[in-house]
Design a protein around this motif. Sequence first.
Motif, PDB file in Angstrom:
ATOM      1  N   THR A  58       0.834  -1.196   0.000  1.00  0.00           N
ATOM      2  CA  THR A  58       0.000   0.000   0.000  1.00  0.00           C
ATOM      3  C   THR A  58       0.874   1.254   0.000  1.00  0.00           C
ATOM      4  O   THR A  58       2.100   1.171  -0.065  1.00  0.00           O
ATOM      5  CB  THR A  58      -0.939   0.020   1.216  1.00  0.00           C
ATOM      6  OG1 THR A  58      -0.201   0.406   2.383  1.00  0.00           O
ATOM      7  CG2 THR A  58      -1.574  -1.340   1.455  1.00  0.00           C
ATOM      8  N   VAL A  59       0.251   2.402   0.120  1.00  0.00           N
ATOM      9  CA  VAL A  59       0.998   3.666   0.114  1.00  0.00           C
ATOM     10  C   VAL A  59       1.953   3.780   1.293  1.00  0.00           C
ATOM     11  O   VAL A  59       2.930   4.538   1.241  1.00  0.00           O
ATOM     12  CB  VAL A  59       0.043   4.879   0.105  1.00  0.00           C
ATOM     13  CG1 VAL A  59      -0.773   4.923  -1.180  1.00  0.00           C
ATOM     14  CG2 VAL A  59      -0.877   4.868   1.323  1.00  0.00           C
ATOM     15  N   PHE A  74      -1.801   9.427   0.101  1.00  0.00           N
ATOM     16  CA  PHE A  74      -1.342   9.248  -1.271  1.00  0.00           C
ATOM     17  C   PHE A  74      -0.588  10.498  -1.713  1.00  0.00           C
ATOM     18  O   PHE A  74      -1.046  11.616  -1.496  1.00  0.00           O
ATOM     19  CB  PHE A  74      -2.539   9.013  -2.189  1.00  0.00           C
ATOM     20  CG  PHE A  74      -2.190   8.798  -3.637  1.00  0.00           C
ATOM     21  CD1 PHE A  74      -2.088   7.510  -4.152  1.00  0.00           C
ATOM     22  CD2 PHE A  74      -1.978   9.873  -4.496  1.00  0.00           C
ATOM     23  CE1 PHE A  74      -1.780   7.298  -5.493  1.00  0.00           C
ATOM     24  CE2 PHE A  74      -1.666   9.676  -5.832  1.00  0.00           C
ATOM     25  CZ  PHE A  74      -1.565   8.388  -6.333  1.00  0.00           C
ATOM     26  N   HIS A 107       3.437   5.775  -5.241  1.00  0.00           N
ATOM     27  CA  HIS A 107       2.088   5.509  -4.740  1.00  0.00           C
ATOM     28  C   HIS A 107       1.137   5.201  -5.895  1.00  0.00           C
ATOM     29  O   HIS A 107       0.263   4.330  -5.775  1.00  0.00           O
ATOM     30  CB  HIS A 107       1.571   6.692  -3.937  1.00  0.00           C
ATOM     31  CG  HIS A 107       2.250   6.842  -2.608  1.00  0.00           C
ATOM     32  ND1 HIS A 107       2.029   7.926  -1.779  1.00  0.00           N
ATOM     33  CD2 HIS A 107       3.144   6.055  -1.957  1.00  0.00           C
ATOM     34  CE1 HIS A 107       2.760   7.792  -0.675  1.00  0.00           C
ATOM     35  NE2 HIS A 107       3.440   6.668  -0.771  1.00  0.00           N
ATOM     36  N   MET A 152      -4.874   3.498   3.201  1.00  0.00           N
ATOM     37  CA  MET A 152      -4.697   4.809   2.572  1.00  0.00           C
ATOM     38  C   MET A 152      -5.817   5.727   3.036  1.00  0.00           C
ATOM     39  O   MET A 152      -6.978   5.317   3.101  1.00  0.00           O
ATOM     40  CB  MET A 152      -4.742   4.660   1.050  1.00  0.00           C
ATOM     41  CG  MET A 152      -4.775   5.970   0.276  1.00  0.00           C
ATOM     42  SD  MET A 152      -4.959   5.692  -1.507  1.00  0.00           S
ATOM     43  CE  MET A 152      -5.743   7.250  -1.998  1.00  0.00           C
TER      44      MET A 152
END
Length: 394
Positions: A58-59, A74, A107, A152
């Motif tokens: 994930t971010v 993000f 991202h 996120m």
Amino acid sequence: MKKLCSLLLIATAWISLPSFSPKTPQPKNSPIQKAAEKLLKKQILAEADWAMKQEPITVTAFSCARSAGGKHDFFSEADYFWPDPKNPDGPYINRDGLTNPDNFVEHRKAMIRLSKIIGALASAYKITGDEKYVQQAVIHLKAWFINPETLMNPNLLFAQAVKGKFTGRNYGIIDSIHLMEVAQGVIVMESAIDAETTAGVKKWFADYTNWLMTSKPGVEEKMTKNNHSTCWAMQVASFAKLCGNQAVLDSMRVMYKTVLLPNQMGTDGSFQLETARTKPYGYSIFNLDAMATLCQILSTPKDNLWDFETADGKSIKKGIDYLYPFIGDKSKWILKPDVMYWDNWPVAQPFLLFGADAFHSNTWFLTWKSLDHNPKVEEVIRNLPIRHPLIWMY
């Protein structure tokens, strides 16, 4: 000011109200869909096999010192902004259409990877009915949208920043078009996803839709006049469909009919705001893909946008009729070539397949069939949010 705040609170409450999603639609199995499934089945199962082996990313796995956001935000940098040769340490300058390879886009890549994983798993589930694909998808959905350590935040406040000028811009909202296949994948797999995960994912997308519709960047993006507003509406429609928000879906149909189609399309079917850019071919394709996807998401038996036509004759079919000759034979393109990635377009554009299905055009289908269904160029992928078309066809 007090009145404005009250209105925003009302809007927020309305958009966030829990609502029942429609049952997962059953495939209509049109001849075009059957032919597309036959063509893509081997690729889909191979992609799903890859997706079954992937761990969530994930971010929170990537950070950039230039981001004004936090770990869960993000962040991306605007593609067409570069260091100023006259002031190397100063604010970046715009070079429209020319991608700066040194900008932070990790991202965005992670989000695209998620869309590939969920799109592949949902497609394989649709074909086979095997719930192992759903179980793997749930792992990624929880990581991105539910688990507090890795999720996120549901906004794009820090997307497409420009060094020395903006910590984020409304134009960055276009980066999250790659969440649409995630939302659509959940719709396809919903009957096999546990209720807790479904509720958590829908809450995230309801919150993000709320942000898109009420925040300053979201409203600014809606009011743009080219592919950015088309993609804003496309995202809102996609996420509202997942959340079963009929009021928002109705408003997107109105926006398509009264704003997007009449204001962006010329009477010949072209998109003049796109053809005026430095990448007229790629942007024309991109905007037509987005409008066709809107028609695919929003059309109902009572309100079929594929058949809608303005008083002066503008329609999605006219847009496809205009662009198709240049897709079938690129050498016929009458405008200047794109400044970058001219050789990488077209690929298997979704407007061809969706349009072929809507208008029973074997010619459009055969052209779609002949094009690249697995592009590798990052810029092409960035502008191709629909890469698993079977999950969108019912």
